[in-house]
Design an enzyme around this catalytic site. Structure first.
Site, PDB file in Angstrom:
ATOM      1  N   GLY A  70      46.696  26.565   8.027  1.00 37.83           N
ATOM      2  CA  GLY A  70      45.989  27.671   8.026  1.00 37.83           C
ATOM      3  C   GLY A  70      45.296  27.723   9.559  1.00 37.83           C
ATOM      4  CB  THR A  71      43.785  25.448  11.884  1.00 35.13           C
ATOM      5  OG1 THR A  71      42.865  24.823  10.695  1.00 35.13           O
ATOM      6  CG2 THR A  71      42.918  25.302  13.202  1.00 35.13           C
ATOM      7  CG  ASN A 150      35.820  28.218   3.331  1.00 38.21           C
ATOM      8  OD1 ASN A 150      35.520  29.083   3.794  1.00 38.21           O
ATOM      9  ND2 ASN A 150      35.376  26.816   3.510  1.00 38.21           N
ATOM     10  CD  GLN A 178      39.756  27.855  -0.093  1.00 42.35           C
ATOM     11  OE1 GLN A 178      40.298  27.496  -1.146  1.00 42.35           O
ATOM     12  NE2 GLN A 178      39.448  27.041   0.781  1.00 42.35           N
ATOM     13  CB  ALA A 199      51.755  24.548   1.729  1.00 45.12           C
ATOM     14  CG  HIS A 200      46.075  21.609   2.521  1.00 43.54           C
ATOM     15  ND1 HIS A 200      44.998  21.137   2.229  1.00 43.54           N
ATOM     16  CD2 HIS A 200      46.399  22.197   3.719  1.00 43.54           C
ATOM     17  CE1 HIS A 200      44.179  21.384   3.240  1.00 43.54           C
ATOM     18  NE2 HIS A 200      45.033  22.346   4.179  1.00 43.54           N
ATOM     19  CB  CYS A 327      19.335  18.245   2.287  1.00 43.76           C
ATOM     20  SG  CYS A 327      19.651  19.838   1.301  1.00 43.76           S
TER      21      CYS A 327
END
Ligand code: PLP
Length: 379
Positions: A70-71, A150, A178, A199-200, A327
């Site tokens: 994707g990146t 996401n 997504q 794909a992942h 947090c």
């Protein structure tokens, strides 16, 4: 019992995908650029995969460019828009994945393009009136807005945005990492320039994805080298990864509505259980089935004296989830998405994300563990 509820980060690979990849890894080792039989066999595997993916999306095989995920696909879309399509104004939102957000900032700094952020509301919905206002500004525009967030699951009305972009002559890129293989896409009907895939995120292998690029749009190569992918993406292809991607997509689209129904049922069950246990539980982003991605639920818990330990405690109890705010995640920087919607960062949050393999028993176990954390720590 160990329960994996971090499927928005990555999904377990499907056994059928492993089975499809093993013979390629073992016997299909030829270099697809070689002209001998070993090379031709590998090349054929790539082209069969490309055709199969294009069929699922109702586009042309030549519009699919394989990438490392994707990146890379997001980077390629944004860079090509500026360098090949004359874009001088990028319109995006503050809630995008860093694959888009950081790429847009980088190209603004290097190429001096204008970068605008469209308004979003407290649930992460894009203000379409503000988008239309930005589209009327000077310069050729690229709109880059993700299909589903996401972290908080809010869906973009992608068709409406595409109509707006066309009205004002803008290019439209949507990060669909997504939603790809989680919803049906008809690219002959949806008028869009770029969408992206990893794909992942749907039980395929890591390091394998693609950029869909509308045939009307010119692409710039991001990775220079050989003539692979018609000279648009140099480097010997990840043949097994591509075969695994295509197989994962086949499995997903075999029964996409059935998977959606199953996963949405789990999400609704979790929402109802949390609401009946806590007086003041809240959710970040949209939660209705129409407006939110069914695989993601971002829970905003009541304040506890152990807020910073929530994810850690759940992990000790065998529940794997993610958190957005500093947090609750223990990260040094908080979530830009939660900050972007003005979330109350003093309340602990956790993102639960599901897949078609998630069971009701797992959800019930996770809910039990969540309840035990809060029973002891409510303040
Ligand atoms: C919305 C979105 N875009 C892009 C990416 C990046 O994909 P990849 O990990 O394949 O590079 C992710 C992965 O987390 C994502 O969720």
């Amino acid at each position: 019992m160990a329960v994996y509820l971090d499927n928005a980060a990555t999904t377990p690979i499907a056994p059928e995908v492993v089975e499809a990849m093993i013979p390629v890894l073992r016997d299909g080792f030829g270099n697809p650029s070689s002209t001998h039989s070993f090379g031709r066999k590998a090349k054929a595997l790539i082209e069969t995969s490309r055709r199969s993916i294009a069929k699922h999306l109702n586009c042309q095989p030549a519009e699919i460019i394989f990438t490392s995920g994707g990146t890379e696909a997001d980077n390629m879309a944004i860079n090509s828009s500026v360098h090949k399509m004359g874009v001088t104004h990028i319109i995006t939102s503050a809630l995008e994945h860093h694959a888009v957000g950081h790429t847009a900032e980088n190209i603004k700094n290097i190429d001096g393009v204008k970068l605008s952020y469209v308004k979003v509301d407290s649930n992460g919905n894009v203000d379409l009136t503000d988008l239309e206002r930005l589209l009327q500004e000077d310069g050729k525009a690229l709109v880059s807005l993700m299909h589903a967030n996401n972290e908080i699951a809010t869906l973009l009305p992608i068709k409406e945005v595409s109509v707006l972009c066309r009205r004002y002559g803008a290019l439209f890129h949507s990060d669909t990492v997504q939603t790809m293989a989680h919803y049906a896409f008809d690219l002959a009907e949806l008028d869009i320039d770029f969408i992206t895939c990893a794909a992942h995120k749907f039980h395929g292998p890591k390091g394998s994805g693609f950029l869909y690029v509308n045939k009307k749009v010119a692409l710039e190569s991001l990775i220079h080298g050989g003539a692979q992918e018609r000279g648009l993406r140099g480097g010997t292809e990840n043949v097994a990864g591509i075969v695994g991607l295509a197989k994962a997509m086949d499995l997903a689209y075999e029964d996409v509505e059935g998977h959606q129904k199953h996963v949405q049922g789990l999400k609704t069950h979790m929402i109802n259980e949390l609401k009946s246990f806590f007086d003041d539980v809240d959710f970040h982003g949209e939660i209705s089935p129409e407006k939110s991605l069914y695989t993601v639920l971002n829970v905003c818990f009541p304040k506890t004296d152990k807020a910073s330990m929530l994810l850690f405690t759940l992990d000790l109890k065998g529940i794997a989830v993610s958190g957005g705010s500093a947090c609750s995640s223990g990260a040094s920087v908080g979530s830009h998405v939660l900050t972007g919607i003005g979330a109350d960062m003093t309340r602990p949050n956790a993102r639960f994300s599901f897949s078609r393999y998630t069971t009701k028993e797992e959800i019930d176990f996770a809910l039990e563990q969540v309840k035990t954390v809060f029973e002891k720590t409510l303040v």
